[in-house]
Design an enzyme around this catalytic site. Structure first.
Site, PDB file in Angstrom:
ATOM      1  N   GLY A   1      83.608  28.953 -16.686  1.00 21.75           N
ATOM      2  CA  GLY A   1      84.851  29.540 -16.187  1.00 21.75           C
ATOM      3  C   GLY A   1      85.082  29.615 -14.694  1.00 21.75           C
TER       4      GLY A   1
ATOM      5  N   CYS B   1      89.929  25.276 -13.932  1.00 17.79           N
ATOM      6  CA  CYS B   1      89.524  25.782 -15.239  1.00 17.79           C
ATOM      7  C   CYS B   1      90.347  27.018 -15.570  1.00 17.79           C
ATOM      8  CB  CYS B   1      88.050  26.149 -15.129  1.00 17.79           C
ATOM      9  SG  CYS B   1      87.492  27.186 -16.444  1.00 17.79           S
TER      10      CYS B   1
ATOM     11  N   GLY C   1      85.400  27.171 -12.496  1.00 13.64           N
ATOM     12  CA  GLY C   1      85.923  25.933 -11.890  1.00 13.64           C
ATOM     13  C   GLY C   1      87.326  26.057 -11.316  1.00 13.64           C
TER      14      GLY C   1
HETATM   15  P1  5GP Z   1      84.886  23.091  -9.214  1.00 14.18           P
HETATM   16  O1  5GP Z   1      83.825  22.515  -8.347  1.00 14.18           O
HETATM   17  O2  5GP Z   1      86.142  22.253  -9.209  1.00 14.18           O
HETATM   18  O3  5GP Z   1      85.160  24.530  -8.955  1.00 14.18           O
HETATM   19  O4  5GP Z   1      84.304  23.064 -10.726  1.00 14.18           O
HETATM   20  C1  5GP Z   1      83.963  21.849 -11.349  1.00 14.18           C
HETATM   21  C2  5GP Z   1      83.551  22.150 -12.764  1.00 14.18           C
HETATM   22  O5  5GP Z   1      84.620  22.727 -13.523  1.00 14.18           O
HETATM   23  C3  5GP Z   1      83.178  20.920 -13.597  1.00 14.18           C
HETATM   24  O6  5GP Z   1      81.923  20.400 -13.280  1.00 14.18           O
HETATM   25  C4  5GP Z   1      83.267  21.467 -15.009  1.00 14.18           C
HETATM   26  O7  5GP Z   1      82.106  22.161 -15.393  1.00 14.18           O
HETATM   27  C5  5GP Z   1      84.394  22.482 -14.904  1.00 14.18           C
HETATM   28  N1  5GP Z   1      85.628  21.948 -15.493  1.00 14.18           N
HETATM   29  C6  5GP Z   1      86.215  20.754 -15.268  1.00 14.18           C
HETATM   30  N2  5GP Z   1      87.348  20.635 -15.988  1.00 14.18           N
HETATM   31  C7  5GP Z   1      87.487  21.770 -16.680  1.00 14.18           C
HETATM   32  C8  5GP Z   1      88.469  22.250 -17.618  1.00 14.18           C
HETATM   33  O8  5GP Z   1      89.464  21.604 -17.924  1.00 14.18           O
HETATM   34  N3  5GP Z   1      88.229  23.467 -18.159  1.00 14.18           N
HETATM   35  C9  5GP Z   1      87.125  24.205 -17.851  1.00 14.18           C
HETATM   36  N4  5GP Z   1      86.947  25.362 -18.453  1.00 14.18           N
HETATM   37  N5  5GP Z   1      86.203  23.812 -16.936  1.00 14.18           N
HETATM   38  C10 5GP Z   1      86.382  22.600 -16.374  1.00 14.18           C
END
Ligand code: 5GP
Length: 346
Positions: free
Chosen positions: A181, A186, A183
């Site tokens: 959660g 996300c 991300g």
């Molecule tokens: P960020 O670095 O952008 O904060 O987080 C990246 C991570 O977000 C990814 O490696 C993956 O675990 C998560 N993530 C990517 N797409 C989604 C999504 O559509 N839903 C959710 N719940 N998590 C995502």
């Protein structure tokens, strides 16, 4: 019903306390780490940052740029076997050391991962990736992959609690991916009410993993290089980045023009954008748990990576850590109710 009363922290809830240091320059800081993995017994060295296995981040172009910095890329699972073959034949063996091959947990995924690994003996890393790492089928698939690939390094996730980290390591994972959660694109926490503040997840999961000789990846929630430093300070062995690497030339996305500005789309892998692209629709029984955002095109990822690495070296000098490995030992978090000064933010 039960309530856990002890406080759980995110990156925004803490700062790292500065400490006396004998370092005279940031250039003295060594950001490389060396790991020997528990099950595969493989040795890896490099800067322990990983480009996320999202289809606009974990691209072959990203591997080519980030491997120059000894940084890993978790390549997304949507490339075809032909595309993998072309890629492997066009790069050096050394570059493959920075490639992690991602897979889902279906029978089709199992066939595909075997095909990909049959293309080159130099591929060494597998990432079994599911949004919810608490399912029995996921553990079953992990054991199947471990049996089939006894000497490959396997990372598996995502989970956020110590007992599940232990179960995954005991089932064959060398590295556990931690984060539910946090991300940037996300929406799981909003849609489901499920999640765990990322810094506490790192602290608790790294403790569990290290006790068994395993490693963890902190996945998601880093907005600035200071958050990456906090993740390492909290005990993460690797940090995975999505949003911080989005909008670059290497993302293999379309550049669109809006009001004379160059824009790229960035979306979650559970967003309607991703589901429409790869499945053709959002299945009736599913909810959308990711969003789509437009971001300004930022050119080559190398510029952003240099900035991130500069920030990390600076974090290390503030606490007197000569190497990234020392950062955790030299980290004292202080809980805060303010971070930066907002006067010039609009
Ligand atoms: P960020 O670095 O952008 O904060 O987080 C990246 C991570 O977000 C990814 O490696 C993956 O675990 C998560 N993530 C990517 N797409 C989604 C999504 O559509 N839903 C959710 N719940 N998590 C995502």
């Amino acid at each position: 019903m039960r309530i856990e009363e002890d406080i759980k922290l995110g990156f925004k809830d803490v700062l790292i306390r500065p400490k006396r240091s004998t370092l005279t320059s940031r250039s003295q800081v060594d950001l490389e780490r060396k790991f020997v993995f528990k099950h595969s017994k493989q040795i890896w060295s490099g800067i322990p940052i990983i480009a996320a296995n999202m289809d606009t981040i974990g691209t072959f172009s990203m591997v080519k740029s980030l491997s120059n910095f000894n940084i890993l890329t978790a390549v997304h699972k949507y490339y075809s076997i032909v595309e993998w073959d072309n890629f492997i034949n066009s790069v050096s063996k050394q570059m493959l050391k920075y490639v992690i091959v991602s897979t889902g947990i279906s029978d089709v995924d199992f066939i595909k991962i075997k095909e990909i690994f049959s293309l080159s003996l130099d591929l060494q890393y597998i990432c079994i990736d599911v949004a919810n790492g608490y399912s029995e089928h996921f553990i079953y698939f992990l054991k199947k992959i471990r049996d089939f690939f006894p000497d490959k390094t396997i990372c598996a996730g995502n989970v956020v609690t110590g007992e599940m980290v232990e179960e995954l390591i005991l089932s064959g994972a060398d590295i556990v991916k931690v984060g539910i959660g946090p991300g940037s694109v996300c929406t799981t926490r909003l849609k489901t009410g499920i999640g765990y503040p990322q810094l506490s997840a790192i602290i608790e999961c790294s403790d569990a993993a290290h006790g068994l000789g395993g490693r963890i990846i902190s996945d998601g929630g880093c907005i600035f290089s200071g958050d990456i430093a906090k993740a390492f300070g909290g005990g993460a062995d690797f940090v995975m980045l999505g949003g911080m690497l989005a909008g670059h030339m290497e993302c293999e996305g379309k550049i669109i023009k809006e009001n004379e500005k160059k824009i790229m789309l960035f979306y979650g892998m559970s967003s309607s954008s991703a589901m429409n692209r790869y499945i053709g629709r959002v299945a009736d029984y599913r909810s959308v748990e990711g969003k789509t955002v437009k971001i300004l095109y930022r050119g080559s990822v190398s510029v952003s990576i240099r900035d991130i690495l500069g920030g990390l070296r600076s974090s290390c000098t503030y606490v007197g850590a000569e190497s990234l490995k020392e950062l955790t030992k030299r980290t004292t978090f202080i809980r805060v109710s303010e971070q930066e000064n907002h006067i010039f933010n609009n």
